[in-house]
Design a protein around this motif. Structure first.
Motif, PDB file in Angstrom:
ATOM      1  N   SER A  33      20.536  27.645  10.226  1.00 13.35           N
ATOM      2  CA  SER A  33      19.201  28.194  10.441  1.00 13.35           C
ATOM      3  C   SER A  33      18.918  29.234   9.371  1.00 13.35           C
ATOM      4  N   VAL A  34      17.663  29.524   9.180  1.00 15.34           N
ATOM      5  CA  VAL A  34      17.256  30.562   8.239  1.00 15.34           C
ATOM      6  C   VAL A  34      17.188  31.871   9.017  1.00 15.34           C
ATOM      7  N   ARG A  35      17.912  32.875   8.537  1.00 13.17           N
ATOM      8  CA  ARG A  35      17.993  34.187   9.187  1.00 13.17           C
ATOM      9  C   ARG A  35      17.787  35.281   8.151  1.00 13.17           C
ATOM     10  N   SER A  36      17.399  36.452   8.602  1.00  7.64           N
ATOM     11  CA  SER A  36      17.291  37.606   7.705  1.00  7.64           C
ATOM     12  C   SER A  36      18.696  38.089   7.361  1.00  7.64           C
ATOM     13  N   ARG A  37      18.803  38.868   6.311  1.00  6.32           N
ATOM     14  CA  ARG A  37      20.105  39.449   5.949  1.00  6.32           C
ATOM     15  C   ARG A  37      20.673  40.255   7.111  1.00  6.32           C
ATOM     16  N   GLU A  38      19.808  41.016   7.790  1.00  7.46           N
ATOM     17  CA  GLU A  38      20.253  41.833   8.910  1.00  7.46           C
ATOM     18  C   GLU A  38      20.781  40.958  10.050  1.00  7.46           C
ATOM     19  N   GLU A  39      20.088  39.876  10.362  1.00  2.00           N
ATOM     20  CA  GLU A  39      20.542  38.974  11.427  1.00  2.00           C
ATOM     21  C   GLU A  39      21.884  38.330  11.074  1.00  2.00           C
ATOM     22  N   ILE A  40      22.040  37.947   9.818  1.00  2.00           N
ATOM     23  CA  ILE A  40      23.315  37.365   9.360  1.00  2.00           C
ATOM     24  C   ILE A  40      24.425  38.398   9.506  1.00  2.00           C
ATOM     25  N   ALA A  41      24.158  39.628   9.082  1.00  2.00           N
ATOM     26  CA  ALA A  41      25.158  40.699   9.188  1.00  2.00           C
ATOM     27  C   ALA A  41      25.534  40.948  10.642  1.00  2.00           C
ATOM     28  N   GLU A  42      24.559  40.961  11.546  1.00  2.00           N
ATOM     29  CA  GLU A  42      24.840  41.159  12.970  1.00  2.00           C
ATOM     30  C   GLU A  42      25.741  40.051  13.502  1.00  2.00           C
ATOM     31  N   TYR A  43      25.477  38.818  13.112  1.00  2.00           N
ATOM     32  CA  TYR A  43      26.300  37.686  13.559  1.00  2.00           C
ATOM     33  C   TYR A  43      27.725  37.820  13.034  1.00  2.00           C
ATOM     34  N   LEU A  44      27.853  38.148  11.736  1.00  2.00           N
ATOM     35  CA  LEU A  44      29.188  38.317  11.151  1.00  2.00           C
ATOM     36  C   LEU A  44      29.935  39.476  11.810  1.00  2.00           C
ATOM     37  N   HIS A  45      29.232  40.569  12.129  1.00  2.00           N
ATOM     38  CA  HIS A  45      29.859  41.689  12.840  1.00  2.00           C
ATOM     39  C   HIS A  45      30.370  41.231  14.206  1.00  2.00           C
ATOM     40  N   SER A  46      29.592  40.428  14.909  1.00  2.00           N
ATOM     41  CA  SER A  46      30.007  39.938  16.224  1.00  2.00           C
ATOM     42  C   SER A  46      31.255  39.078  16.117  1.00  2.00           C
ATOM     43  N   VAL A  47      31.289  38.196  15.122  1.00  2.00           N
ATOM     44  CA  VAL A  47      32.473  37.359  14.913  1.00  2.00           C
ATOM     45  C   VAL A  47      33.665  38.246  14.564  1.00  2.00           C
ATOM     46  N   ALA A  48      33.463  39.219  13.664  1.00  2.00           N
ATOM     47  CA  ALA A  48      34.549  40.115  13.261  1.00  2.00           C
ATOM     48  C   ALA A  48      35.066  40.918  14.453  1.00  2.00           C
ATOM     49  N   ASP A  49      34.176  41.418  15.294  1.00  2.00           N
ATOM     50  CA  ASP A  49      34.600  42.178  16.475  1.00  2.00           C
ATOM     51  C   ASP A  49      35.420  41.305  17.414  1.00  2.00           C
ATOM     52  N   SER A  50      35.000  40.059  17.607  1.00  2.00           N
ATOM     53  CA  SER A  50      35.743  39.132  18.463  1.00  2.00           C
ATOM     54  C   SER A  50      37.118  38.838  17.891  1.00  2.00           C
ATOM     55  N   LEU A  51      37.201  38.647  16.575  1.00  2.00           N
ATOM     56  CA  LEU A  51      38.495  38.402  15.937  1.00  2.00           C
ATOM     57  C   LEU A  51      39.414  39.614  16.102  1.00  2.00           C
ATOM     58  N   ALA A  52      38.871  40.795  15.889  1.00  2.00           N
ATOM     59  CA  ALA A  52      39.675  42.012  15.982  1.00  2.00           C
ATOM     60  C   ALA A  52      40.178  42.253  17.402  1.00  2.00           C
ATOM     61  N   ALA A  53      39.407  41.837  18.388  1.00  2.00           N
ATOM     62  CA  ALA A  53      39.793  42.045  19.775  1.00  2.00           C
ATOM     63  C   ALA A  53      40.918  41.101  20.203  1.00  2.00           C
ATOM     64  N   GLY A 107      42.411  37.077  21.163  1.00  2.00           N
ATOM     65  CA  GLY A 107      41.968  36.090  22.143  1.00  2.00           C
ATOM     66  C   GLY A 107      40.943  35.141  21.564  1.00  2.00           C
ATOM     67  N   GLU A 108      40.229  34.478  22.455  1.00  2.00           N
ATOM     68  CA  GLU A 108      39.278  33.457  22.019  1.00  2.00           C
ATOM     69  C   GLU A 108      38.020  34.054  21.394  1.00  2.00           C
ATOM     70  N   VAL A 109      37.450  33.291  20.467  1.00  2.00           N
ATOM     71  CA  VAL A 109      36.171  33.593  19.851  1.00  2.00           C
ATOM     72  C   VAL A 109      35.255  32.440  20.228  1.00  2.00           C
ATOM     73  N   THR A 110      34.105  32.737  20.823  1.00  2.00           N
ATOM     74  CA  THR A 110      33.176  31.691  21.233  1.00  2.00           C
ATOM     75  C   THR A 110      31.965  31.700  20.317  1.00  2.00           C
ATOM     76  N   LEU A 111      31.673  30.538  19.753  1.00  2.00           N
ATOM     77  CA  LEU A 111      30.499  30.352  18.904  1.00  2.00           C
ATOM     78  C   LEU A 111      29.516  29.490  19.685  1.00  2.00           C
ATOM     79  N   SER A 112      28.248  29.919  19.757  1.00  2.00           N
ATOM     80  CA  SER A 112      27.256  29.196  20.552  1.00  2.00           C
ATOM     81  C   SER A 112      25.947  29.075  19.804  1.00  2.00           C
ATOM     82  N   SER A 113      25.269  27.980  20.059  1.00  2.00           N
ATOM     83  CA  SER A 113      23.900  27.788  19.593  1.00  2.00           C
ATOM     84  C   SER A 113      23.091  27.344  20.806  1.00  2.00           C
ATOM     85  N   ALA A 114      21.853  26.972  20.610  1.00  2.00           N
ATOM     86  CA  ALA A 114      21.017  26.552  21.728  1.00  2.00           C
ATOM     87  C   ALA A 114      21.527  25.273  22.378  1.00  2.00           C
ATOM     88  N   THR A 115      22.237  24.438  21.612  1.00  2.00           N
ATOM     89  CA  THR A 115      22.627  23.127  22.126  1.00  2.00           C
ATOM     90  C   THR A 115      24.126  22.904  22.281  1.00  2.00           C
TER      91      THR A 115
END
Length: 92
Positions: free
Chosen positions: A11-31, A33-41
């Motif tokens: 999808s097309v996202r703003s730089r800020e939205e991309i950064a927020e997503y990457l931060h969420s993935v990074a936080d999950s990795l650092a914690a 256990g499992e990392v869950t990736l989800s989209s609408a479908t």
């Protein structure tokens, strides 16, 4: 063995939205256990090992008059195995 895509989202996202997503993935990795990736479908839960191979690649492709650049971040591991990746990678 052929590649099986377990999850894909584009999808097309703003730089800020991309950064927020990457931060969420990074936080999950650092914690741990499992990392869950989800989209609408679709959704997938993964459990990377403590150490895994990490690849960063910047590419330019396409027609020289209108090239497309990309940044690819890839974490790769063998299921059921701990990785032993080394390397000096920094973001400046």
């Amino acid at each position: 063995m052929p590649e099986t895509v377990l999850f894909k989202s584009e999808s097309v996202r703003s730089r800020e939205e991309i950064a927020e997503y990457l931060h969420s993935v990074a936080d999950s990795l650092a914690a741990g256990g499992e990392v869950t990736l989800s989209s609408a479908t679709e959704s997938v839960a993964i459990d990377p090992p403590e150490r895994a191979e990490f690849e960063v690649k910047v590419e330019r492709e396409g027609h020289p008059d209108n090239p497309e650049k990309s940044i690819e971040l890839e974490i790769e591991w063998h299921e059921g195995a701990e990785g032993d990746a080394d390397g000096d990678l920094r973001i400046e």
